[in-house]
Design an enzyme around this catalytic site. Structure first.
Site, PDB file in Angstrom:
ATOM      1  N   ASN A 168       5.988   7.399   1.858  1.00 49.86           N
ATOM      2  CA  ASN A 168       4.534   7.444   1.733  1.00 49.86           C
ATOM      3  C   ASN A 168       3.862   8.349   2.758  1.00 49.86           C
ATOM      4  O   ASN A 168       2.769   8.863   2.514  1.00 49.86           O
ATOM      5  CB  ASN A 168       3.960   6.035   1.890  1.00 49.86           C
ATOM      6  CG  ASN A 168       4.560   5.073   0.897  1.00 49.86           C
ATOM      7  OD1 ASN A 168       4.500   5.301  -0.302  1.00 49.86           O
ATOM      8  ND2 ASN A 168       5.155   3.996   1.391  1.00 49.86           N
ATOM      9  N   ALA A 196      10.977  -8.267  14.632  1.00 46.17           N
ATOM     10  CA  ALA A 196      10.214  -9.522  14.655  1.00 46.17           C
ATOM     11  C   ALA A 196       9.904  -9.945  16.083  1.00 46.17           C
ATOM     12  O   ALA A 196       8.808 -10.425  16.385  1.00 46.17           O
ATOM     13  CB  ALA A 196      10.990 -10.616  13.933  1.00 46.17           C
ATOM     14  N   ASP A 225       0.860  -1.179   0.000  1.00 47.65           N
ATOM     15  CA  ASP A 225       0.000   0.000   0.000  1.00 47.65           C
ATOM     16  C   ASP A 225       0.898   1.232   0.000  1.00 47.65           C
ATOM     17  O   ASP A 225       1.346   1.687   1.045  1.00 47.65           O
ATOM     18  CB  ASP A 225      -0.901  -0.053   1.235  1.00 47.65           C
ATOM     19  CG  ASP A 225      -1.771   1.179   1.392  1.00 47.65           C
ATOM     20  OD1 ASP A 225      -1.826   1.994   0.454  1.00 47.65           O
ATOM     21  OD2 ASP A 225      -2.397   1.331   2.455  1.00 47.65           O
ATOM     22  N   HIS A 226       1.190   1.756  -1.187  1.00 42.72           N
ATOM     23  CA  HIS A 226       2.101   2.891  -1.349  1.00 42.72           C
ATOM     24  C   HIS A 226       1.365   4.108  -1.887  1.00 42.72           C
ATOM     25  O   HIS A 226       0.393   3.981  -2.630  1.00 42.72           O
ATOM     26  CB  HIS A 226       3.216   2.534  -2.343  1.00 42.72           C
ATOM     27  CG  HIS A 226       4.420   1.921  -1.710  1.00 42.72           C
ATOM     28  ND1 HIS A 226       5.698   2.376  -1.945  1.00 42.72           N
ATOM     29  CD2 HIS A 226       4.555   0.906  -0.855  1.00 42.72           C
ATOM     30  CE1 HIS A 226       6.567   1.650  -1.269  1.00 42.72           C
ATOM     31  NE2 HIS A 226       5.890   0.743  -0.599  1.00 42.72           N
ATOM     32  N   SER A 231      13.761  -7.006  10.542  1.00 47.00           N
ATOM     33  CA  SER A 231      14.914  -7.238  11.416  1.00 47.00           C
ATOM     34  C   SER A 231      14.512  -8.178  12.532  1.00 47.00           C
ATOM     35  O   SER A 231      13.324  -8.328  12.851  1.00 47.00           O
ATOM     36  CB  SER A 231      15.423  -5.918  12.008  1.00 47.00           C
ATOM     37  OG  SER A 231      14.507  -5.422  12.980  1.00 47.00           O
ATOM     38  N   SER A 291       5.201   0.035  10.560  1.00 49.52           N
ATOM     39  CA  SER A 291       5.372   1.410  11.033  1.00 49.52           C
ATOM     40  C   SER A 291       5.586   2.402   9.897  1.00 49.52           C
ATOM     41  O   SER A 291       5.623   3.601  10.131  1.00 49.52           O
ATOM     42  CB  SER A 291       6.532   1.494  12.026  1.00 49.52           C
ATOM     43  OG  SER A 291       7.743   1.045  11.437  1.00 49.52           O
ATOM     44  N   GLY A 292       5.708   1.909   8.659  1.00 50.53           N
ATOM     45  CA  GLY A 292       5.681   2.786   7.500  1.00 50.53           C
ATOM     46  C   GLY A 292       7.030   3.315   7.067  1.00 50.53           C
ATOM     47  O   GLY A 292       8.059   3.098   7.710  1.00 50.53           O
ATOM     48  N   GLU A 293       6.999   4.018   5.925  1.00 46.47           N
ATOM     49  CA  GLU A 293       8.179   4.681   5.374  1.00 46.47           C
ATOM     50  C   GLU A 293       7.848   6.140   5.097  1.00 46.47           C
ATOM     51  O   GLU A 293       6.729   6.467   4.685  1.00 46.47           O
ATOM     52  CB  GLU A 293       8.622   4.008   4.062  1.00 46.47           C
ATOM     53  CG  GLU A 293       8.995   2.550   4.200  1.00 46.47           C
ATOM     54  CD  GLU A 293       7.936   1.644   3.571  1.00 46.47           C
ATOM     55  OE1 GLU A 293       6.909   2.154   3.051  1.00 46.47           O
ATOM     56  OE2 GLU A 293       8.130   0.422   3.611  1.00 46.47           O
TER      57      GLU A 293
END
Length: 319
Positions: free
Chosen positions: A108, A175, A37-38, A171, A103-105
């Site tokens: 976006n 995880a 979802d971008h 990571s 947690s997103g980038e």
């Protein structure tokens, strides 16, 4: 038996073409599908980014297999809106939908104009969002005043039961953290040692549900062509990993990319042989319950037809 799924890349393919691709993926024998979802693509060469929530409703309506998506509540999406979207899709297509929450980038999320938090704050925000979403999906009235703010919200159109909410992690530390709240794990990568460590970290922390792996691949008629396609479409993955969450524009990824053959091979499984590629996918995916294949090229129809005749039969032999 491992579920073999198709990854639909909104960043590279126009939504209408991607809808045709996911229908073809089911026809050639994939068990399931997923998408990200971008709001923006990773690079200007990719050049697309359709709205995943509109697309997934159409995709589920025109197929019969399960489809999930990876999304990030908390900034671009208020968690109440995410909860409403989750509830609506699951109510329409019960048992065929899942979502993975991350947690997103900044790529976006920066468009809201709000500051982009450091990772600890993003994780606190995500956990508050997940907690609020679960309560909303349970039919509760919810108020929160913390990293997120929710005022006396409820969801009126609810499914019979909520969809699984997986945790996205790339990571071992993340995880381990998502094991505390997720219904399953999704991670991405092709290095077998790294993917196994992430999965083991999740299970070791008590993580429940399915472990899901997404793998980027480039399968073409020749090895040289597969490498060329990976360089054209997936060079952003060679940017330094420690800054990828904080870059705001596709051009920023392009400026930091280092698309040498060696770096590309670390990010993408590149091959001209479906049989050899199947062995490498199986090696990375050992122990996972689902594996989703993302061909980084734009000729999805050609790739999918080859999956039907070569890659899927070979992969099912070795998984």
């Amino acid at each position: 038996m491992t579920v073999i799924g198709y990854h639909a890349s909104h960043e590279q393919i126009p939504p209408g073409m991607l809808l045709a691709a996911v229908r073809l993926a089911e026809t050639v024998g994939f068990d399931a599908a997923m998408c990200s979802d971008h709001l923006a693509p990773w690079s200007t060469a990719q050049g697309e980014s359709g709205f995943a929530w509109s697309w997934i409703g159409a995709a589920l309506a025109r197929t019969d297999f399960p489809i999930g998506l990876v999304t990030a509540p908390g900034q671009r999406y208020h968690p109440v809106i995410t909860a409403q979207a989750l509830a609506t899709v699951e109510e329409m297509f019960p048992g065929r939908f899942w979502a993975a929450l991350g947690s997103g980038e900044a790529l976006n999320e920066h468009v809201t104009g709000d500051p982009w938090p450091e990772k600890p704050a993003r994780e606190r925000r995500l956990l508050e969002s997940v907690t609020a979403i679960r309560r909303l999906l349970a039919g509760e009235r919810v108020t929160v005043d913390g990293e997120i703010r929710v005022h006396d919200a409820r969801i009126w159109s609810l499914p019979a039961s909520p969809p699984p909410l997986l945790g996205a992690a790339v990571s071992d530390d993340t995880a381990t953290w998502v094991a505390g709240w997720a219904d399953g794990l999704i991670t991405v990568g092709s290095d077998a040692a790294a993917t196994q460590r992430t999965r083991e970290a999740y299970r070791g922390a008590g993580g429940r549900g399915d472990a899901v792996l997404q793998i980027h691949i480039s399968l073409e008629d020749t090895l040289s062509r597969a490498l060329e396609v990976a360089r054209e479409q997936w060079s952003h993955a060679t940017a330094p990993a420690e800054v990828m969450w904080d870059l705001q524009q596709p051009e920023d990824f392009e400026a930091l990319a280092d698309p040498t053959d060696e770096k590309l091979r670390q990010a993408v499984l590149i091959s001209g042989s479906a049989e050899a590629l199947a062995e490498r996918i199986a090696h990375a995916a050992r122990g996972f319950d689902h594996v989703y294949l993302h061909h980084v090229g734009t000729d999805q129809a050609g790739f999918l037809r080859r999956c039907g005749t070569e890659l899927l039969p070979a992969l099912r032999e070795v998984l």
